[in-house]
Design an enzyme around this catalytic site. Structure first.
Site, PDB file in Angstrom:
ATOM      1  N   LYS A 188      33.888  68.437  24.963  1.00 51.85           N
ATOM      2  CA  LYS A 188      33.245  67.463  24.084  1.00 51.85           C
ATOM      3  C   LYS A 188      33.974  66.120  24.127  1.00 51.85           C
ATOM      4  CE  LYS A 188      33.790  70.461  20.822  1.00 51.85           C
ATOM      5  NZ  LYS A 188      33.805  71.293  19.614  1.00 51.85           N
ATOM      6  N   THR A 260      31.409  63.228  10.056  1.00 52.63           N
ATOM      7  CA  THR A 260      31.478  64.032  11.275  1.00 52.63           C
ATOM      8  C   THR A 260      32.119  65.394  11.020  1.00 52.63           C
ATOM      9  OG1 THR A 260      33.569  62.981  11.801  1.00 52.63           O
ATOM     10  CG2 THR A 260      31.604  62.039  12.826  1.00 52.63           C
ATOM     11  N   THR A 263      31.083  68.849  12.939  1.00 49.16           N
ATOM     12  CA  THR A 263      30.266  68.537  14.120  1.00 49.16           C
ATOM     13  C   THR A 263      30.423  69.608  15.202  1.00 49.16           C
ATOM     14  OG1 THR A 263      30.770  66.242  13.675  1.00 49.16           O
ATOM     15  CG2 THR A 263      29.739  66.695  15.763  1.00 49.16           C
ATOM     16  N   GLY A 264      31.689  69.956  15.463  1.00 48.60           N
ATOM     17  CA  GLY A 264      31.961  70.943  16.524  1.00 48.60           C
ATOM     18  C   GLY A 264      31.380  72.305  16.170  1.00 48.60           C
TER      19      GLY A 264
HETATM   20  C1  MP5 Z   1      36.654  76.844   8.301  1.00 47.26           C
HETATM   21  C2  MP5 Z   1      36.713  75.685   9.202  1.00 47.26           C
HETATM   22  N1  MP5 Z   1      36.330  75.811  10.477  1.00 47.26           N
HETATM   23  C3  MP5 Z   1      36.369  74.755  11.308  1.00 47.26           C
HETATM   24  C4  MP5 Z   1      36.798  73.545  10.874  1.00 47.26           C
HETATM   25  C5  MP5 Z   1      36.867  72.388  11.801  1.00 47.26           C
HETATM   26  O1  MP5 Z   1      35.941  71.408  11.508  1.00 47.26           O
HETATM   27  P1  MP5 Z   1      36.368  69.889  11.482  1.00 47.26           P
HETATM   28  O2  MP5 Z   1      37.044  69.595  12.798  1.00 47.26           O
HETATM   29  O3  MP5 Z   1      35.103  69.122  11.374  1.00 47.26           O
HETATM   30  O4  MP5 Z   1      37.294  69.700  10.328  1.00 47.26           O
HETATM   31  C6  MP5 Z   1      37.202  73.428   9.514  1.00 47.26           C
HETATM   32  N2  MP5 Z   1      37.644  72.256   9.007  1.00 47.26           N
HETATM   33  N3  MP5 Z   1      37.152  74.511   8.719  1.00 47.26           N
END
Ligand code: MP5
Length: 553
Positions: A188, A260, A263-264
């Site tokens: 990405k 964002t 997003t992933g």
């Molecule tokens: C439970 C969990 N899983 C994945 C992410 C990553 O997402 P981001 O990179 O948008 O913070 C997150 N913050 N929390």
């Protein structure tokens, strides 16, 4: 599986109680794509849009128990993994997957999002778990979806250290990541600053790399007048999909946004959903990148920090942003993008290219002119129906004006024909080809049955497409050593008619009519989908019209 039974899709990830990322994002994305969502929770987090306040991992034996509960009962069509938190959880997931699907050919697609650090900088994967992810999870994955820093971490941990700062670096890194054993890699590009100039340079050096740039298509349209800004230096996001046999770049405009978070998670969850529905990885990635892009574009404010993208824009929305100086025709842009491939095949048809070079065989052009003469009668009649459905003098006048324009257009057809010895009586006596009847009958049908908005959609592909072709050819002709030959071109008049002021004024009127629909009575998602379907159909019928003229060859 029956069409009506939603595929069951599983996420194995951490919980984000604020609803933006993790399990919560995944379940929303599964739902948006019509899947039955299930979840195995690897960790509870306490987090919100400002950061992660705490993590409480699930015990590995309980992670296994959740996973076995699902696999032992339900036929799972695709799985994605997100935040796994520690080495024990990562290992137990890989081992349970392998042991349940001992026969590798029975395994559902597995998308591994190697979540390591949150947007806010909190560690979501223990350092010692990275090696387990590489050794045990990558080799069974259909796809891994690292971002720049996750890719760098995976590569440095597997002695293939790489710094990623350019598009070339991204492609090289995706090739190295593929050696970790997954069937494919989606690297990405959210954290790599690139421009169209970078993409074009790479495409020239690497003809084996395919570039998917649907999101940019509308920006290159002459009729939409948004191409004044220097497109080559505009910031882009490029995601690199590396499969064994091919490399594909998905290019979209970069949106400066605080929204964002998640997003992933959403991207990988959408890919899993579409793989579960039987789409190819390429198509799943295409739709997932487009969906995520619109999710950021249409995000609404949540919390005080990095808010989430809008997970459900496809289900709920008003969807059409208001017109702005940089995007004066938002509805038309959406229509063009919704049928991007067909639209491009239509406006850049071989018929148009050969006509512009002056090499189009005369019999093809005459076939076209005769059929267009017959088609325009349907077209004018359909505008007559639009008059009948109009409720204001303004709309009655604009539809009536178009009928007059069409009659003038027919006059130029007659003049063309006369020059080549074909009388109006010959034109009128020409039998209609099936593609003319199909298209004409469809316009009348929509006019009789649909509301005026649907009829406007049906009429737009013709009006705007010819306007685009006219402007495109005129612009191409001014370039040095242009492939467009105006001098001595037997079809010069045709190009001048469609690029000329008169026709382009009609295009402007058409654009205003379309955009006014979105402002006066903003459609919900379903209605917009109906409009897009009509636009798509007419775009296809237009392409078919030119196909028919070329079939004579
Ligand atoms: C439970 C969990 N899983 C994945 C992410 C990553 O997402 P981001 O990179 O948008 O913070 C997150 N913050 N929390």
């Amino acid at each position: 599986m029956s069409e009506t039974v939603p595929p069951a899709v599983l996420t194995i990830a951490g919980s984000d109680p604020s609803g933006g990322a993790g399990i919560q994002a995944d379940l929303k994305a599964f739902t948006a794509f019509g899947c039955y969502g299930m979840s195995v929770i690897t960790a509870l987090t306490a987090q919100n849009t400002t950061g992660v306040q705490g993590v409480h991992p699930s015990p590995p034996d309980f992670v296994e128990k959740q996973l076995r509960s699902i696999l032992g009962d339900i036929d799972v069509h695709a799985i994605k993994t997100g935040m796994l938190f520690d080495a024990a959880n990562t290992r137990v997931i890989a081992q349970t997957f392998r042991s349940h699907y001992a026969d590798a050919s029975s395994r559902p697609p597995l998308v591994v999002d190697p979540v390591c650090v949150s947007t806010s900088g909190h560690t979501l994967l223990a350092p010692e778990a990275v090696q387990v992810l590489i050794d045990e999870l990558c080799p069974i994955a259909t796809l891994i979806t690292p971002n720049k820093s996750e890719a760098e971490l995976l590569l440095s941990q597997s002695n293939r250290a790489a710094k990623i700062t350019s598009l070339g670096d991204m492609i090289a890194a995706s090739e190295k990541l593929l050696l970790l054993g997954s069937k494919a890699v989606l690297l990405k590009g959210g954290h790599v600053e690139l421009t169209l100039a970078d993409v074009e340079k790479l495409a020239a050096e690497r003809p084996d790399v395919t570039v998917v740039r649907e999101e940019l298509l509308a920006d290159n349209m002459e009729i939409l007048q948004v191409n004044e800004q220097d497109l080559t230096t505009r910031p882009l996001v490029v995601d690199v999909l590396k499969e064994a046999e091919r490399t594909t770049l998905f290019v979209s405009p970069r949106i400066e946004s605080m929204s964002t978070h998640g997003t992933g998670c959403t991207l990988s969850a959408v890919i899993a959903s579409l793989l579960g529905k039987g789409h190819t990885l390429l198509e799943a990635t295409r739709q997932a990148t487009a969906y995520t892009h619109v999710g950021i574009e249409t995000a609404f404010p949540v919390g005080h920090g990095h808010g989430p993208l809008n997970h459900l824009h496809a289900l709920t929305q008003r969807v059409i942003p208001p017109p702005t100086a940089s995007n004066p025709h938002p509805l038309t842009r959406i229509l063009i993008q919704s049928a991007a491939k067909t639209w491009k095949e239509y406006v850049e048809h071989d018929f148009v290219k050969q006509l512009a070079q002056g090499t189009l065989p005369r019999e093809c052009f005459m076939h076209f002119i005769k059929q267009d003469y017959l088609y325009l009668k349907y077209y004018a009649r359909a505008y007559g129906l639009l008059v009948a459905k109009s409720s204001t003098y303004g709309s009655i006048e604009s539809a009536t004006q178009t009928i007059v324009n069409v009659i003038n257009e027919v006059r130029t057809h007659k003049a063309f024909s006369a020059r080549w010895g074909i009388s109006e009586a010959d034109l009128a006596a020409t039998p209609e080809s099936p593609s003319t009847t199909a298209y004409g009958a469809y316009l009348i049908d929509v006019g009789l049955q649909g509301d005026s908005a649907k009829l406007i959609m049906a009429l737009a592909a013709c009006l705007l497409g010819y306007g685009e072709v006219g402007l495109w050819l005129k612009k191409e002709a001014t370039k040095p050593n242009s492939w467009v030959k105006l001098k001595g071109n037997a079809y010069l008049q045709w190009i001048e008619d469609y690029s000329g002021e008169h026709y382009q004024n009609a295009v402007k009127l058409g654009l205003e009519t379309i955009e006014a629909l979105a402002v006066a009575d903003p459609p919900n998602a379903l209605r917009l989908q109906e409009w897009s379907a009509i636009w798509e159909k007419c775009t296809r019928l237009e392409k078919g019209f030119w196909d028919a003229s070329m079939k004579l060859l």
